[in-house]
Design an enzyme around this catalytic site. Structure first.
Site, PDB file in Angstrom:
ATOM      1  N   GLY A 181      -9.938  -4.027   1.055  1.00 56.60           N
ATOM      2  CA  GLY A 181      -9.130  -3.968   2.266  1.00 56.60           C
ATOM      3  C   GLY A 181      -9.432  -2.722   3.072  1.00 56.60           C
ATOM      4  N   THR A 186       0.887  -1.148   0.000  1.00 58.22           N
ATOM      5  CA  THR A 186       0.000   0.000   0.000  1.00 58.22           C
ATOM      6  C   THR A 186       0.921   1.191   0.000  1.00 58.22           C
ATOM      7  OG1 THR A 186      -1.592  -1.207   1.361  1.00 58.22           O
ATOM      8  CG2 THR A 186      -1.822   1.163   1.322  1.00 58.22           C
ATOM      9  N   THR A 212      -0.919   0.618   6.432  1.00 57.04           N
ATOM     10  CA  THR A 212      -0.533  -0.424   5.479  1.00 57.04           C
ATOM     11  C   THR A 212      -0.335  -1.727   6.231  1.00 57.04           C
ATOM     12  OG1 THR A 212       1.147  -1.181   3.917  1.00 57.04           O
ATOM     13  CG2 THR A 212       1.900   0.298   5.670  1.00 57.04           C
TER      14      THR A 212
END
Lengths: 311, 311
Positions: B208, B178, B229
């Protein structure tokens, strides 16, 4: 440890629900539907079932009833399609599942639950979510099954209004429409479930607060189970469900104070709607800032209540 | 009121990033890329721009760089397609925008920003989101443009591993990936942006934490701007972004304490990853519980740092 007394509450949407727009027959139909949907979950709880099964049962009934904007009777997008969202969360473990933008499973709440129980994921959306529902063996229905004349009329009216440039009349059937349930079971565990067709004439692809864990749906045994209904964009910005949790956890507020203040603050910024909530002691709070919210509840006294307007 | 000293931080993903798996050349490439991406946002801030424009500029650079799992270089789903997610939020007003499950806009972060600035919605997903991007005039690219040999190899390796029944090796390129940026501008306003291709060999439709406002992305001038992340499902269950906000707001914790404790608690339940955060005073916290997190930052002292491993 003594067993908890089971408690359950549900909503069928909040909005500009005015007595002046109602007939006695329609009002009676809502009260009867709210009671039947509550009893579906209450029966689970009273026979020793879990809060997760209870909120699932109540939301399945709400989804099947065309009076409410979820499952059968879901509103239409500008494309005259249905895009349904749902989420479920269990307070014992914070396990949760959500789906968004699908038309297929008869019960979107079962799709959300299958995401929770059968995948390593929390949130599935769109085509991929629909494929998952098919492989998970959920009952699927054609788009026609979900449609009703009333919702199609609402779409046509809204499209004509936009075409004409007329002002928004605040029609609740367009603005809001979500169903949800929260429950406490005899084991002391909380659960929350939310399901919706979204907003009439919404942009295809629009995701509201219902499937956003922490916004429209939240449950933690340490604080409360929450299911919201209203203008979803505001509920996301305020992280409504998790904000109530945070005020109880970190500021020591009780449920009524936390839930009530969050809904009041939504009102200040223009976010209309409401929510249902229950804590681990069986306290219930059902705050809303709109004229009405379809709701039903059964607290620790075991008495079933149904209500539509403010009082 | 004196002007705030601009501050910015970014991440390019967290995971099992081990020095033993790195070459000096590859390490140098990451450091150079992290610095260039930070400078893109820092230049905006130093020329008097807003934190919103700064995080947008940094994330655009991260998206264009195939070293990072966002935009060009996004990982593949099991269908060998790309499904990208992004979100952006401004701390001054809590306005936010998110998109999920799209392959089309060269810069998914610009799609999220367009949702925020050009619609009444917060979150658009799938086909509807892609159509919106087209009508919003965003630069679109074919699927091939986003693909790289390295990501395709990672997909093949993961599919073969699953086929063979071999144990998961915790490869960071598959597990995490990410990008994100957080910034404080001279006006005292915070902003956060996150963009991702998700997980290699993810189920199509999987969403997500990145586009979930309150989980992977959050900003409020009263507390902090956060971009996360890691293993997204855990970050959603912990409502990571909003939980840090809540601990600062309701428990009086400082940023380092709030952000650090949330990441430590994620570790306990098996949620690996990290986050970048900045508060309105310019404090930066970059906690992570994995072996490494690609990151860069420039605090109130004006010095640029880049780092990969724990120290």
């Amino acid at each position: 440890m003594p067993e908890a007394t089971p408690v359950i509450a549900l909503h069928g949407g909040a909005g500009t629900i005015l007595k002046s727009n109602m007939t006695p027959e329609r009002e009676a139909a809502y009260h009867a539907a709210l009671r039947a949907c509550l009893e579906a979950g209450l029966t689970v709880l009273r026979s020793g079932g879990t809060s997760l099964d209870a909120v699932t049962a109540s939301v399945m009934e709400l989804e099947d009833n065309p009076l409410f904007n979820a499952g059968r009777g879901a509103v239409y997008t500008t494309d005259a399609t249905h895009e349904m969202d749902a989420a479920i969360m269990t307070g014992a473990t914070r396990d949760c599942g959500a789906i968004s933008g699908i038309c297929g499973p008869r019960h979107p709440i079962l799709a959300a639950r299958a995401v929770m129980e059968k995948t390593e994921h929390v949130f599935l959306a769109g085509d991929g979510a629909k494929r998952f529902c098919e492989t998970a063996g959920l009952e699927m229905q054609d788009a026609e099954w979900f449609g009703t004349e009333q919702r199609l009329s609402a779409l046509k009216a809204e499209m004509e209004r936009r075409q004409s440039g007329a002002a928004d009349d605040g029609d609740p059937a367009r603005k809001h429409g979500t169903v949800g349930a929260v429950a406490l079971d005899r084991f002391g565990h909380l659960a929350a479930a939310t399901s919706t067709g979204g907003m009439t004439a919404k942009t295809p692809g629009r995701v509201g607060d219902s499937p956003v864990i922490g916004a429209g749906t939240w449950a933690d045994d340490a604080t409360a189970a929450i299911s919201a209904t209203g203008h979803g964009e505001y509920f996301i910005r305020q992280a409504v469900g998790h904000e109530i949790d945070a005020r109880m956890r970190w500021a020591g507020q009780d449920l009524a104070t936390a839930a009530g203040s969050v809904v009041s603050e939504l009102d200040v910024i223009g976010g209309s709607g409401g929510l249902i909530s229950v804590d681990a002691k069986g306290n219930i709070a059902l705050p809303f800032n709109s004229p009405g919210m379809y709701r039903a509840w059964c607290g620790t006294d075991g008495v079933i209540h149904t209500a539509i307007y403010r009082d």
